[in-house]
Design an enzyme around this catalytic site. Sequence first.
Site, PDB file in Angstrom:
ATOM      1  N   ARG A 154       5.272   1.703   0.617  1.00  0.00           N
ATOM      2  CA  ARG A 154       6.968   1.560   1.083  1.00  0.00           C
ATOM      3  C   ARG A 154       7.895   2.116   2.705  1.00  0.00           C
ATOM      4  NH1 ARG A 154       5.549  -2.278  -1.612  1.00  0.00           N
ATOM      5  NH2 ARG A 154       6.104  -2.346  -3.844  1.00  0.00           N
TER       6      ARG A 154
ATOM      7  N   ARG B  18       7.082 -13.663   2.044  1.00  0.00           N
ATOM      8  CA  ARG B  18       6.655 -14.530   3.371  1.00  0.00           C
ATOM      9  C   ARG B  18       7.015 -15.899   3.311  1.00  0.00           C
ATOM     10  NH1 ARG B  18       2.043 -12.655   1.539  1.00  0.00           N
ATOM     11  NH2 ARG B  18       1.108 -14.018   0.944  1.00  0.00           N
TER      12      ARG B  18
ATOM     13  N   GLY C 241       0.851   3.464   8.067  1.00  0.00           N
ATOM     14  CA  GLY C 241       2.014   3.738   7.450  1.00  0.00           C
ATOM     15  C   GLY C 241       2.715   4.464   6.034  1.00  0.00           C
ATOM     16  N   GLY C 242       3.313   4.989   5.442  1.00  0.00           N
ATOM     17  CA  GLY C 242       3.077   5.727   3.901  1.00  0.00           C
ATOM     18  C   GLY C 242       3.277   3.979   3.593  1.00  0.00           C
TER      19      GLY C 242
ATOM     20  N   HIS D 162       4.738 -10.753  -2.371  1.00  0.00           N
ATOM     21  CA  HIS D 162       4.831 -10.434  -0.995  1.00  0.00           C
ATOM     22  C   HIS D 162       4.121 -11.710  -0.754  1.00  0.00           C
ATOM     23  CE1 HIS D 162       3.286  -6.782   1.006  1.00  0.00           C
ATOM     24  NE2 HIS D 162       3.254  -6.681  -0.955  1.00  0.00           N
ATOM     25  N   ARG D 163       4.419 -13.079  -1.356  1.00  0.00           N
ATOM     26  CA  ARG D 163       4.572 -14.434  -1.303  1.00  0.00           C
ATOM     27  C   ARG D 163       5.769 -14.788  -1.097  1.00  0.00           C
ATOM     28  NH1 ARG D 163      -0.928 -15.823  -5.492  1.00  0.00           N
ATOM     29  NH2 ARG D 163      -2.236 -15.841  -4.295  1.00  0.00           N
TER      30      ARG D 163
END
Length: 167
Positions: free
Chosen positions: A11, A53, A8-9, A49-50
């Site tokens: 974001r 998650r 995907g693009g 990101h961390r």
Amino acid sequence: MAIVLITGGARSGKSRRAEARARACPGRPVYIATAEALDAEMEARIAQHRSRRGNDWIEREAPLDLAQALTETDGGGARLVDCLTLWLSNLLHAGRNWSDETALLTAALSRQQSPVILVTNEVGLGIVPDNALARTFRDAAGLLNQRVAEVADEVEFVVAGLPMKVK
């Protein structure tokens, strides 16, 4: 066993989708990161990101040797590779042959016992870049995505957070 390519693009929601798919698999998920924190902006992205998650992931950094990382982490939970586009950029900057490395990757994918979910950017939907390096990157990314899609059991395209099944 399943190999899933999510594209995907920027974001578009592809990383969130990939994380959800990996969590749905049995076992503790493994996050294979291709990004390197070379500046403050990338450090912030990695931290974001961390944080999203949480701590239930095993983390493995593989900015260049992705096939080896997949081989070494096979046999447990699902592996999430985020992302192939950064991996390609790392290869090009390191002067490595991206086509040979892609062949190693697709061969490794065909031998996996545990699920692998790979995130990649779709970079070919925009205008033709105005310089040779950007065109080389765009072309290599398109070919890399095609080769991984060939060996993938499933391919999804994510737009505005919504996944569409392609394969």
